[in-house]
Enzyme design. Structure first.
Site, PDB file in Angstrom:
ATOM      1  N   SER A  63      33.690  42.349  40.885  1.00  0.00           N
ATOM      2  CA  SER A  63      33.195  43.586  41.502  1.00  0.00           C
ATOM      3  C   SER A  63      33.485  44.851  40.700  1.00  0.00           C
ATOM      4  CB  SER A  63      33.782  43.743  42.900  1.00  0.00           C
ATOM      5  OG  SER A  63      33.156  42.843  43.768  1.00  0.00           O
ATOM      6  N   LYS A  66      30.503  46.603  39.741  1.00  0.00           N
ATOM      7  CA  LYS A  66      29.796  47.474  40.694  1.00  0.00           C
ATOM      8  C   LYS A  66      29.985  48.958  40.360  1.00  0.00           C
ATOM      9  CE  LYS A  66      30.197  44.000  44.301  1.00  0.00           C
ATOM     10  NZ  LYS A  66      30.936  43.507  45.456  1.00  0.00           N
ATOM     11  N   TYR A 188      22.827  40.034  40.419  1.00  0.00           N
ATOM     12  CA  TYR A 188      24.134  40.424  40.964  1.00  0.00           C
ATOM     13  C   TYR A 188      25.217  39.444  40.496  1.00  0.00           C
ATOM     14  CZ  TYR A 188      27.850  40.831  44.440  1.00  0.00           C
ATOM     15  OH  TYR A 188      29.074  40.936  45.051  1.00  0.00           O
ATOM     16  N   TYR A 240      37.973  48.304  48.963  1.00  0.00           N
ATOM     17  CA  TYR A 240      37.564  47.806  50.293  1.00  0.00           C
ATOM     18  C   TYR A 240      38.507  48.266  51.389  1.00  0.00           C
ATOM     19  CZ  TYR A 240      35.294  45.050  46.763  1.00  0.00           C
ATOM     20  OH  TYR A 240      34.626  44.683  45.652  1.00  0.00           O
ATOM     21  N   VAL A 258      37.434  40.238  42.407  1.00  0.00           N
ATOM     22  CA  VAL A 258      38.146  39.020  42.801  1.00  0.00           C
ATOM     23  C   VAL A 258      38.529  38.132  41.613  1.00  0.00           C
ATOM     24  CG1 VAL A 258      37.309  38.850  45.181  1.00  0.00           C
ATOM     25  CG2 VAL A 258      36.042  37.728  43.356  1.00  0.00           C
TER      26      VAL A 258
END
Ligand code: GLN
Length: 304
Positions: A63, A66, A188, A240, A258
């Site tokens: 991530s 992102k 993705y 998060y 992760v």
């Protein structure tokens, strides 16, 4: 401040945490990483690079991609992005489905998986081959032409990525994905699979520390205001449902993955990358958080 001494000390101090956490196993190809590994790198705006631990070892950035994808899309698409995705913390896990239906398929922010799928969808419309565009961007920003996807990890995630598929199909039903769902998911997963080491990652984050201007490529990647915006979203949403704890303990914009990596930005000064594959319950690197906490606490540096 002696940065090399500081990160060497931190690497020694976080060793007890390495045995307390395990790698992500919902993507089977990530589960085999040895949790005893730890690396940290600091790239400064005056051109220095400091590294400790397994700093040559490339890992799946997951991530963290992102943050870079958001930067690319913000640069080409601008504020129209915010019609399709919010900018508020979700307080939920990164792969949560619950909020999305209440909010008619408009994800809370670009860093939860649903939000990143929307950003990927926009990138596909704006940039064409969005995962390759991201890979090329990161090759330039880390000055490493050899960076590439890990197709084994991408395939492993694709095979087991039912939650992401559910998020994508739901958003498609709401009209918030414009491209083919399978194509969005493939790009993705490929972007998440990119492998980088902490030194490459710290260098690639420098444009975020330098108000959008990259000291590596010489390119103005974002306006000053957009760089502030990406950093703000990293601070409030980048880790998060642990964003509050990261702000409290680390005090820097951070983006985790992760794969066990975390990128942190100290605007005006430096970019920091840590990696240790063992994760805490919220999917962030356990030793990575401990290391960043010690870095800002001992150096007295933070955005606050
Ligand atoms: N590829 C991962 C997923 O979609 C990324 C999640 C993460 O790094 N937090 O689940």
């Amino acid at each position: 401040m002696n940065i090399q001494q500081l990160i060497d000390d931190i690497a020694a101090d976080v060793r007890p945490y390495l045995a307390q956490a395990a790698p992500a196993d919902y993507i089977p190809a990530l589960a085999g990483e040895d949790p005893q590994q730890f690396a940290m790198a600091v790239a400064t705006l005056d051109g220095q690079l400091y590294a400790t631990g397994h700093s040559d070892k490339r890992f799946s950035i997951q991530s963290i991609s992102k943050a870079f994808m958001l930067a690319r899309v913000l640069a080409v698409y601008g504020d129209a992005l915010w019609q399709r995705v919010g900018k508020e913390p979700s307080g939920n896990p990164f792969n949560s489905l619950v909020q999305l239906e209440y909010e008619q398929g408009v994800p809370r922010n670009p860093f939860i998986n649903a939000g990143a799928l929307v950003v990927t969808d926009i990138a596909l419309s704006q940039l064409g081959d969005s995962s390759s565009a991201l890979r090329d961007f990161l090759r330039e920003e880390s000055a490493q032409p050899a960076l590439d996807f890990d197709y084994v990890i991408a395939a492993s995630e694709s095979e087991h990525g039912h939650r992401n598929a559910a998020l994508a199909h739901f958003m498609k039903s709401c009209g918030n994905l414009h491209n083919n769902v399978e194509q969005v998911l493939a790009h993705y997963f490929r972007a998440c699979s990119l492998r980088m080491n902490v030194a490459e990652l710290a260098r690639a984050g420098l444009f975020l520390a330098n108000h959008g201007a990259s000291p590596v490529s010489g390119a103005q990647r974002l306006t000053r205001s957009q760089a502030k915006q990406v950093n703000a979203i990293m601070l409030t949403c980048g880790t998060y449902d642990a964003a509050g704890e990261f702000a409290y303990r680390v005090g820097l914009p951070c983006k985790s993955g992760v794969g066990g990596g975390i990128l942190a930005v100290l605007p005006g000064k430096m970019s920091i990358a840590v990696w240790s594959p063992g994760l805490d319950a919220r999917g962030n690197s356990l030793a990575g958080l401990e290391a960043l906490d010690r870095f800002t606490t001992r150096s007295g540096e933070s955005v606050f």
